[in-house]
Write a protein that holds these residues in place. Structure first.
Motif, PDB file in Angstrom:
ATOM      1  N   GLY A  51      39.959  45.629  37.189  1.00 49.49           N
ATOM      2  CA  GLY A  51      40.045  47.047  37.471  1.00 49.49           C
ATOM      3  C   GLY A  51      41.328  47.397  38.198  1.00 49.49           C
ATOM      4  N   PRO A  52      41.691  48.675  38.215  1.00 46.09           N
ATOM      5  CA  PRO A  52      42.936  49.102  38.849  1.00 46.09           C
ATOM      6  C   PRO A  52      43.004  48.668  40.316  1.00 46.09           C
ATOM      7  N   ASN A  53      44.175  48.162  40.686  1.00 45.39           N
ATOM      8  CA  ASN A  53      44.472  47.765  42.065  1.00 45.39           C
ATOM      9  C   ASN A  53      43.620  46.613  42.580  1.00 45.39           C
ATOM     10  N   GLN A  54      42.932  45.922  41.679  1.00 51.95           N
ATOM     11  CA  GLN A  54      42.176  44.732  42.061  1.00 51.95           C
ATOM     12  C   GLN A  54      43.074  43.495  41.945  1.00 51.95           C
TER      13      GLN A  54
ATOM     14  N   LEU B 127      48.632  44.420  33.796  1.00 54.60           N
ATOM     15  CA  LEU B 127      47.826  45.596  33.457  1.00 54.60           C
ATOM     16  C   LEU B 127      47.793  46.496  34.695  1.00 54.60           C
ATOM     17  N   ASP B 128      46.636  46.800  35.250  1.00 57.27           N
ATOM     18  CA  ASP B 128      46.587  47.625  36.465  1.00 57.27           C
ATOM     19  C   ASP B 128      46.243  46.803  37.703  1.00 57.27           C
ATOM     20  N   CYS B 129      46.240  45.484  37.573  1.00 57.52           N
ATOM     21  CA  CYS B 129      45.888  44.628  38.698  1.00 57.52           C
ATOM     22  C   CYS B 129      47.085  44.356  39.600  1.00 57.52           C
TER      23      CYS B 129
ATOM     24  N   LEU C 106      37.617  35.488  42.812  1.00 60.07           N
ATOM     25  CA  LEU C 106      38.293  36.664  42.292  1.00 60.07           C
ATOM     26  C   LEU C 106      38.217  36.634  40.769  1.00 60.07           C
ATOM     27  N   ALA C 107      37.112  37.111  40.251  1.00 61.84           N
ATOM     28  CA  ALA C 107      36.811  37.010  38.822  1.00 61.84           C
ATOM     29  C   ALA C 107      37.289  38.239  38.072  1.00 61.84           C
ATOM     30  N   GLY C 108      37.385  38.078  36.786  1.00 59.02           N
ATOM     31  CA  GLY C 108      37.659  39.163  35.869  1.00 59.02           C
ATOM     32  C   GLY C 108      36.883  38.948  34.583  1.00 59.02           C
ATOM     33  N   PRO C 109      36.801  39.945  33.734  1.00 58.60           N
ATOM     34  CA  PRO C 109      36.079  39.776  32.450  1.00 58.60           C
ATOM     35  C   PRO C 109      36.690  38.634  31.636  1.00 58.60           C
ATOM     36  N   PRO C 110      35.874  37.789  31.057  1.00 57.22           N
ATOM     37  CA  PRO C 110      36.415  36.684  30.240  1.00 57.22           C
ATOM     38  C   PRO C 110      37.107  37.217  29.015  1.00 57.22           C
ATOM     39  N   VAL C 111      38.143  36.494  28.613  1.00 59.25           N
ATOM     40  CA  VAL C 111      38.886  36.844  27.413  1.00 59.25           C
ATOM     41  C   VAL C 111      38.268  36.055  26.258  1.00 59.25           C
ATOM     42  N   PRO C 112      37.824  36.749  25.186  1.00 56.24           N
ATOM     43  CA  PRO C 112      37.181  36.042  24.062  1.00 56.24           C
ATOM     44  C   PRO C 112      38.137  35.016  23.432  1.00 56.24           C
TER      45      PRO C 112
END
Length: 280
Positions: free
Chosen positions: A242-245, A258-260, A274-280
């Motif tokens: 997400g933005p600024n994360q 991106l917006d991170c 500090l996780a993020g959505p997995p990339v397929p």
């Protein structure tokens, strides 16, 4: 005139000459007083000072230490420690190397609570990096409190000899491309990778960092090690949450944030992954 009278006359003349000479010296001393009242004393081995217009503006007349009224200038500041300018920041980056490597002779203690994965560190021949220095840097990254050893499932140990579970290599851009099977023109010379049980670190990125990573070079090196070793321990790519994360360590930050916000570590200071959505 008797001989005795002649000697008295010559002695009297000498005394008169001495008195006249002393009077003249006293007069010269008074005339030699400067505006500040400091006498200019001339010794037999000195020449009189030059006229003021002969002195450069930056060359003040000499003043004896005994009459100096202002303290000497403070010494120049000391040169900053070498740590503020890392040696690798000055390392040349040849485009290619021989593809042979020299191994670090440094070993380390076990880091982390999980099953130990041993590793060795190697630097390509011809690169002006000390393999032992690189090994210490890698070890400090893997043992960092925000690194992978924060997870009790993971443990590492640097070994100086014998077999190892994986290897961290620092290689020239050309050798990196060959080891990583890079064929895309835009990627050549600009990637790191993990191939098999080998982490390949591109010398150019190790020395210069990435323009897409907004942070000090030490943080970028930590990101490279954490990301590629993350693959070695089975972690896949993640993307910006997400933005600024904080960008996940397993995000391909070299391709853009991106917006991170740029981030080098798998965990934050409180131990949160500090996780993020997995990339397929």
């Amino acid at each position: 005139m008797t001989r005795r009278a002649s000697r008295r006359t010559r002695a009297t003349a000498r005394r008169r000459r001495r008195r006249r000479r002393n009077l003249l010296l006293a007069a010269f001393t008074v005339l030699g007083l400067g505006a500040g009242g400091t006498a200019v004393l001339l010794h037999e081995d000195e020449s009189p000072p030059r006229a003021a217009e002969d002195h450069p503006a930056t060359d003040p007349p000499h003043t004896p230490e005994s009459v100096r009224t202002t303290p000497p200038a403070p010494p120049s500041p000391t040169i900053p420690p070498a740590e503020t300018t890392p040696p690798s920041a000055r390392v040349p980056v040849p485009p290619n190397g021989p593809g042979t490597f020299r191994r670090s002779q440094v070993g380390g203690e076990r880091q982390g609570r999980g099953p130990v994965r041993t590793y060795r560190v190697e630097v390509e021949d011809g690169i002006e990096l000390d393999p032992d220095d690189v090994a210490r840097t890698v070890s400090s990254i893997l043992g960092h409190r925000q690194g992978w050893t924060r997870d009790p499932r993971y443990g590492f140990q640097l070994v100086a000899s014998g077999p190892a579970d994986f290897t961290v290599k620092v290689a020239t851009p050309g050798t990196t491309d060959r080891l990583c099977y890079v064929t895309t023109p835009t990627s050549k010379g600009n990637v790191n990778c993990r191939i098999g049980h080998t982490v390949v670190v591109n010398l150019k990125l190790w020395v210069l960092g990435s323009p897409r990573f907004d942070g000090p070079i030490e943080e970028y090196r930590a990101l490279v090690v954490n990301h590629e070793v993350g693959h070695e321990i089975g972690r896949g790519h993640e993307t910006c949450p997400g933005p600024n994360q904080p960008a996940p360590a397993m995000m391909q930050q070299i391709k853009g944030l991106l917006d991170c916000v740029a981030n080098a570590w798998p965990y934050d200071a409180s131990g949160r992954y500090l996780a993020g959505p997995p990339v397929p």
